[in-house]
Design a protein around this motif. Structure first.
Motif, mmCIF file in Angstrom:
data_model
loop_
_atom_site.group_PDB
_atom_site.id
_atom_site.type_symbol
_atom_site.label_atom_id
_atom_site.label_comp_id
_atom_site.label_asym_id
_atom_site.label_seq_id
_atom_site.Cartn_x
_atom_site.Cartn_y
_atom_site.Cartn_z
ATOM 1 N N PHE A 272 -34.673 -32.369 -1.115
ATOM 2 C CA PHE A 272 -33.578 -31.683 -0.416
ATOM 3 C C PHE A 272 -32.240 -32.015 -1.074
ATOM 4 O O PHE A 272 -31.402 -31.146 -1.282
ATOM 5 C CB PHE A 272 -33.552 -32.087 1.071
ATOM 6 C CG PHE A 272 -34.587 -31.378 1.893
ATOM 7 C CD1 PHE A 272 -34.372 -30.063 2.299
ATOM 8 C CD2 PHE A 272 -35.771 -31.985 2.242
ATOM 9 C CE1 PHE A 272 -35.320 -29.381 3.059
ATOM 10 C CE2 PHE A 272 -36.734 -31.323 3.001
ATOM 11 C CZ PHE A 272 -36.503 -30.021 3.411
ATOM 12 N N ARG A 273 -32.079 -33.282 -1.423
ATOM 13 C CA ARG A 273 -30.830 -33.714 -2.033
ATOM 14 C C ARG A 273 -30.617 -33.038 -3.397
ATOM 15 O O ARG A 273 -29.523 -32.578 -3.721
ATOM 16 C CB ARG A 273 -30.846 -35.243 -2.161
ATOM 17 C CG ARG A 273 -29.679 -35.849 -2.873
ATOM 18 C CD ARG A 273 -28.404 -35.775 -2.043
ATOM 19 N NE ARG A 273 -27.276 -36.148 -2.860
ATOM 20 C CZ ARG A 273 -26.725 -37.372 -2.878
ATOM 21 N NH1 ARG A 273 -27.169 -38.297 -2.073
ATOM 22 N NH2 ARG A 273 -25.729 -37.636 -3.670
ATOM 23 N N ILE A 274 -31.680 -32.963 -4.195
ATOM 24 C CA ILE A 274 -31.583 -32.351 -5.536
ATOM 25 C C ILE A 274 -31.313 -30.853 -5.407
ATOM 26 O O ILE A 274 -30.393 -30.315 -6.015
ATOM 27 C CB ILE A 274 -32.876 -32.595 -6.345
ATOM 28 C CG1 ILE A 274 -33.040 -34.081 -6.678
ATOM 29 C CG2 ILE A 274 -32.893 -31.756 -7.618
ATOM 30 C CD1 ILE A 274 -34.434 -34.467 -7.183
ATOM 31 N N ARG B 263 -24.432 -28.633 -8.236
ATOM 32 C CA ARG B 263 -24.636 -28.524 -9.682
ATOM 33 C C ARG B 263 -26.047 -28.055 -10.008
ATOM 34 O O ARG B 263 -26.360 -27.783 -11.164
ATOM 35 C CB ARG B 263 -24.370 -29.878 -10.349
ATOM 36 C CG ARG B 263 -22.928 -30.342 -10.220
ATOM 37 C CD ARG B 263 -22.804 -31.821 -10.554
ATOM 38 N NE ARG B 263 -23.464 -32.657 -9.555
ATOM 39 C CZ ARG B 263 -23.595 -33.980 -9.633
ATOM 40 N NH1 ARG B 263 -23.140 -34.617 -10.689
ATOM 41 N NH2 ARG B 263 -24.191 -34.662 -8.681
ATOM 42 N N VAL B 264 -26.904 -27.989 -8.996
ATOM 43 C CA VAL B 264 -28.297 -27.576 -9.224
ATOM 44 C C VAL B 264 -28.581 -26.216 -8.561
ATOM 45 O O VAL B 264 -28.832 -25.224 -9.233
ATOM 46 C CB VAL B 264 -29.287 -28.653 -8.712
ATOM 47 C CG1 VAL B 264 -30.724 -28.195 -8.912
ATOM 48 C CG2 VAL B 264 -29.047 -29.979 -9.426
ATOM 49 N N ALA C 39 -29.620 -23.622 -15.595
ATOM 50 C CA ALA C 39 -29.518 -24.415 -14.363
ATOM 51 C C ALA C 39 -30.578 -25.509 -14.340
ATOM 52 O O ALA C 39 -30.297 -26.658 -13.963
ATOM 53 C CB ALA C 39 -29.657 -23.515 -13.138
ATOM 54 N N ILE C 40 -31.792 -25.180 -14.749
ATOM 55 C CA ILE C 40 -32.857 -26.187 -14.673
ATOM 56 C C ILE C 40 -32.666 -27.240 -15.763
ATOM 57 O O ILE C 40 -32.941 -28.425 -15.552
ATOM 58 C CB ILE C 40 -34.265 -25.537 -14.655
ATOM 59 C CG1 ILE C 40 -35.305 -26.523 -14.120
ATOM 60 C CG2 ILE C 40 -34.681 -24.990 -15.974
ATOM 61 C CD1 ILE C 40 -36.563 -25.872 -13.598
ATOM 62 N N PRO D 69 -29.411 -34.377 -15.640
ATOM 63 C CA PRO D 69 -28.531 -35.506 -15.316
ATOM 64 C C PRO D 69 -28.301 -35.676 -13.816
ATOM 65 O O PRO D 69 -28.100 -36.801 -13.345
ATOM 66 C CB PRO D 69 -27.224 -35.179 -16.033
ATOM 67 C CG PRO D 69 -27.301 -33.754 -16.416
ATOM 68 C CD PRO D 69 -28.745 -33.402 -16.516
ATOM 69 N N VAL D 70 -28.351 -34.577 -13.064
ATOM 70 C CA VAL D 70 -28.151 -34.664 -11.607
ATOM 71 C C VAL D 70 -29.351 -35.357 -10.965
ATOM 72 O O VAL D 70 -29.191 -36.217 -10.084
ATOM 73 C CB VAL D 70 -27.932 -33.262 -10.992
ATOM 74 C CG1 VAL D 70 -27.651 -33.377 -9.498
ATOM 75 C CG2 VAL D 70 -26.803 -32.530 -11.698
ATOM 76 N N ILE D 71 -30.543 -35.009 -11.414
ATOM 77 C CA ILE D 71 -31.748 -35.659 -10.888
ATOM 78 C C ILE D 71 -31.692 -37.161 -11.201
ATOM 79 O O ILE D 71 -31.968 -37.996 -10.338
ATOM 80 C CB ILE D 71 -33.030 -35.011 -11.475
ATOM 81 C CG1 ILE D 71 -33.134 -33.546 -11.046
ATOM 82 C CG2 ILE D 71 -34.277 -35.768 -11.043
ATOM 83 C CD1 ILE D 71 -34.242 -32.760 -11.738
#
Lengths: 401, 95
Positions: free
Chosen positions: A155-157, A162-163, A232-233, A238-240
């Motif tokens: 859920f957070r990702i 940014r995702v 996007a993927i 880096p966000v993950i």
């Protein structure tokens, strides 16, 4: 590191998923409540009936409609989720690709089970592999504990601005989904805070600023939209990493794209996904005690697939055992093998790699089977054999050589 | 033109391709037409059946009167001419 409080519960993988969904406080759950549905939605429906959650539960007439309803809900500003499995995912397939290209942060639990035919309801990864090219982030869980954590992370990702991509949380059918294990459950307040509020750049329900979603794109625009999903993927990596790191800081639980086990000096490295990874680690320990230089990797993030991260943790590997629980008809090797071999080629690192296909339709994969694979790997490494597909546990009485 | 994947910083499009209201008006679809509807005002009784049936928004109405067609968007689909009970709409070749 601040350790948060946890409560230990006995949960199946399905219950662990429902528990996380409950704590995240989902606004809308749409699901088709008969076969091939799993107990995830049943457990969740109980929470709704008991008034524990404030969720709009929509019983739709098919999985295709379930994903459609969830897409509509997410676009109108609701945190929406569903769960499916096998044929259900196959029937949902058309809408699965639409969810990602609309960039809606939907989380879906998939209990991995075989695709027909022949008809079979047991574990393998054929269903998940059918959506691997559709732009979803795909997390794999080894056990109910990982199902629980993966859901919170998902859920957070997904909802990170940014995702904004949907995330599939995979768990092995029956082996994980129906078997009870001890699961450390975080406090409700912690989960709520960690995941945060659902905020999307637009809402369909804003009548002052009407918009339309699900547009037609002519050849002049379609290509760019598809590339924007690819972008996007790629950019989600880096966000993950950041979210995994934050989760580690706050809970002490470490997640990475690939979980390496005794890999640092390993010649032979097993690479697997899902519940089998636990069995592989068990065998790795046994082989290590006999002096074998062997390690294993559990693939936790299957999409985006980052070969560089995988190679970084196996600096001394000479031989890769790629364990696939699905087939890709008509080409060399199964999906994980294809990702790894094409990745190796692009990174100019020449390793011996063989594909070990196992466990289709729920066929058991035991420690003895994995030991046998290890023996085969030792032999293949010494002979320099690479590029072969080996079926593990195929009934010899059917095999004619 | 070639664009190397790693060099692409961003793709400048609305997220997921949503469109703000009325943006379809920018797409002048009248260019698709080969036959255009032409009104015989003397036969028309302003019954508004063409207005109801027009799949676009190309029947121009003012003060309860049917006054003609919006040729910027009319694709010449002929529905209005077919449904008109007074045969007041004739399809005329654009050539």
């Amino acid at each position: 590191m601040v350790a948060v409080k946890t409560i230990r519960k006995s949960l199946t993988g399905a219950q662990a998923a429902a528990e996380a969904m409950k704590q995240v406080d989902v606004d809308v759950v749409a699901a088709y409540p008969i076969t091939p549905q799993t107990p995830i939605v049943q457990e969740y429906a109980q929470f709704v009936a008991d008034g524990i959650v404030n969720t709009e539960m929509i019983q739709v007439e098919s999985e295709h409609s379930a994903m459609s309803a969830v897409i509509g809900a997410a676009a109108s500003g609701a945190r929406a989720t569903t769960a499916t499995s096998a044929q259900g995912l196959a029937y949902m397939w058309e809408m699965v690709g639409i969810a990602s290209t609309l960039r809606l942060p939907i989380v879906m639990n998939i209990v991995n089970r075989a695709l027909s035919g022949p008809l079979n309801i047991h574990c393998d990864h054929s269903d998940a592999m059918s959506i691997r090219d559709l732009g979803w982030i795909m997390l794999f869980s080894e056990n109910p504990q990982e199902v629980y954590y993966n859901n919170i992370l998902a859920f957070r990702i997904a909802e990170d601005p940014r995702v904004f991509l949907p995330v599939a949380v995979n768990q092995d059918g029956f082996i994980t989904s129906h078997c009870v294990e001890a699961v450390d459950v975080l406090e409700d307040e912690f989960v709520k805070k960690f995941v945060g509020d659902y905020k999307y750049p637009y809402t369909l329900l804003d009548f002052e600023n009407p918009i339309s979603v699900g547009e037609w794109a002519m050849p002049s625009h379609y290509f760019e939209f598809r590339v924007s999903v690819q972008k996007a993927i790629e950019d989600s990596v880096p966000v993950i990493e950041e979210i995994f790191d934050k989760f580690y800081q706050e809970t002490g639980v470490k997640f990475d794209f690939f979980e390496g086990y005794r890999v640092e000096d390993a010649d032979i490295v097993f690479i697997s996904m899902g519940s089998t990874s636990g069995t592989v680690r068990y065998v790795v320990d046994r082989m290590r005690s006999k002096g074998g230089k062997v390690g294993s990797i559990n693939v936790r993030v299957f999409r985006p697939f980052r070969i560089d991260k995988l190679l970084n943790i196996i600096p001394n590997a000479k031989y890769l055992v790629v364990m696939d629980r699905s087939l890709s008809f008509g080409t060399t090797g199964s999906p994980l093998y294809q990702d790894i071999t094409s990745g190796l080629y692009s990174k100019d690192r020449c390793l011996l790699v063989n594909n070990y296909v196992y466990g289709l339709g729920g066929r058991d994969i035991t420690d003895t089977d994995i030991e046998e694979v290890y023996e085969h790997a030792l032999y293949s490494m010494s002979e320099g054999i690479s590029g072969q597909v080996v079926y593990v546990g195929l009934n010899p009485s059917f095999v004619k050589k | 033109m070639l664009a190397v994947s790693k060099d692409i910083k961003t793709i400048n499009l609305n997220i997921g391709g949503y469109a703000e209201g009325s943006t379809a008006l920018n797409n002048k679809t009248g260019g698709w037409r080969t036959f255009k509807p032409v009104l015989s005002r003397d036969k028309c009784v302003d019954c508004m059946i063409c207005w109801i049936y027009c799949p676009d928004d190309s029947i121009v109405v003012k003060d309860g009167k049917m006054i003609g067609f919006d040729y910027e968007y009319c694709k010449g689909c002929r529905v209005c001419a077919n449904v008109c009970p007074r045969s007041a709409i004739e399809m005329v070749s654009e050539r």
